[in-house]
Write a protein that holds these residues in place. Structure first.
Motif, mmCIF file in Angstrom:
data_model
loop_
_atom_site.group_PDB
_atom_site.id
_atom_site.type_symbol
_atom_site.label_atom_id
_atom_site.label_comp_id
_atom_site.label_asym_id
_atom_site.label_seq_id
_atom_site.Cartn_x
_atom_site.Cartn_y
_atom_site.Cartn_z
ATOM 1 N N LEU A 33 2.025 1.678 -6.311
ATOM 2 C CA LEU A 33 2.154 2.686 -5.283
ATOM 3 C C LEU A 33 3.213 3.730 -5.617
ATOM 4 C CD1 LEU A 33 4.959 2.045 -3.508
ATOM 5 C CD2 LEU A 33 3.597 0.075 -2.795
ATOM 6 N N ALA A 34 3.154 4.830 -4.870
ATOM 7 C CA ALA A 34 4.127 5.911 -4.996
ATOM 8 C C ALA A 34 4.828 6.096 -3.659
ATOM 9 C CB ALA A 34 3.425 7.197 -5.409
ATOM 10 N N THR A 35 6.085 6.445 -3.714
ATOM 11 C CA THR A 35 6.863 6.667 -2.501
ATOM 12 C C THR A 35 7.254 8.138 -2.386
ATOM 13 O OG1 THR A 35 9.005 6.276 -3.548
ATOM 14 C CG2 THR A 35 7.806 4.336 -2.726
ATOM 15 N N VAL B 184 -3.872 0.566 -6.608
ATOM 16 C CA VAL B 184 -4.458 -0.775 -6.684
ATOM 17 C C VAL B 184 -3.571 -1.787 -5.967
ATOM 18 C CG1 VAL B 184 -5.235 -2.623 -8.235
ATOM 19 C CG2 VAL B 184 -5.551 -0.219 -8.881
ATOM 20 N N MET B 185 -4.200 -2.676 -5.222
ATOM 21 C CA MET B 185 -3.501 -3.822 -4.627
ATOM 22 C C MET B 185 -4.177 -5.084 -5.154
ATOM 23 S SD MET B 185 -2.913 -2.617 -0.687
ATOM 24 C CE MET B 185 -1.424 -3.591 -0.436
ATOM 25 N N GLY B 186 -3.390 -6.115 -5.329
ATOM 26 C CA GLY B 186 -3.992 -7.315 -5.889
ATOM 27 C C GLY B 186 -3.200 -8.570 -5.633
ATOM 28 N N ARG C 177 4.377 2.962 -9.344
ATOM 29 C CA ARG C 177 5.072 1.807 -9.901
ATOM 30 C C ARG C 177 4.541 0.546 -9.257
ATOM 31 N NH1 ARG C 177 9.116 3.994 -12.842
ATOM 32 N NH2 ARG C 177 10.027 5.962 -12.107
ATOM 33 N N ALA C 178 4.726 -0.577 -9.962
ATOM 34 C CA ALA C 178 4.253 -1.860 -9.452
ATOM 35 C C ALA C 178 5.338 -2.524 -8.618
ATOM 36 C CB ALA C 178 3.862 -2.763 -10.610
ATOM 37 N N TYR C 179 4.950 -2.993 -7.457
ATOM 38 C CA TYR C 179 5.845 -3.732 -6.568
ATOM 39 C C TYR C 179 5.234 -5.104 -6.306
ATOM 40 C CZ TYR C 179 8.304 0.621 -5.620
ATOM 41 O OH TYR C 179 9.038 1.778 -5.740
#
Length: 120
Positions: free
Chosen positions: A98-100, A32-34, A107-109
């Motif tokens: 996202l995941a790296t 998700v992006m927001g 995790r949320a960035y």
């Protein structure tokens, strides 16, 4: 991982702005992006978000005026804001779940925030 937001500024009531936020780094996948916003003296609140399939969610206060979209190839999320009102004045923050490659847990960035000011 970095989230770089841009596009804020000063606009008159009824005007428009378009925010952009690009995620960069060793990203495996973005869920998700927001966009969130925080006005002086108030808590941070969700404005809109969009998942990887394009499903969107909006705060009632912006429904019909704001449009969120994303370009998955560019890891970028956009917020088109039309018919802006003084109560939209706030610092807008982008967010990505996202995941790296180093950490495959989602995790949320957060981006650094961009100021949107709507004059009456």
């Amino acid at each position: 991982v970095q989230l770089q937001a841009s596009g804020g500024g000063l606009v008159e009531t009824g005007g428009s702005l378009r925010l952009s936020c690009a995620a960069s780094g060793n990203i495996v996948r973005i869920n998700v992006m927001g966009w969130y916003r925080q006005a002086p003296g108030k808590q941070r609140e969700l404005v809109a978000n969009i998942d990887s399939n394009g499903r969107t969610n909006y705060a009632d206060s912006v429904e019909g005026r704001f449009t969120i979209s994303r370009d998955n190839a560019k890891n970028t999320v956009y917020l088109q804001m039309n018919n802006l009102k003084p109560e939209d004045t706030a610092v807008y923050y982008c967010n990505a779940d996202l995941a790296t490659y180093r950490d495959t847990t989602y995790r949320a960035y957060w981006g650094q925030g961009t100021q949107v000011t709507v004059s009456s």
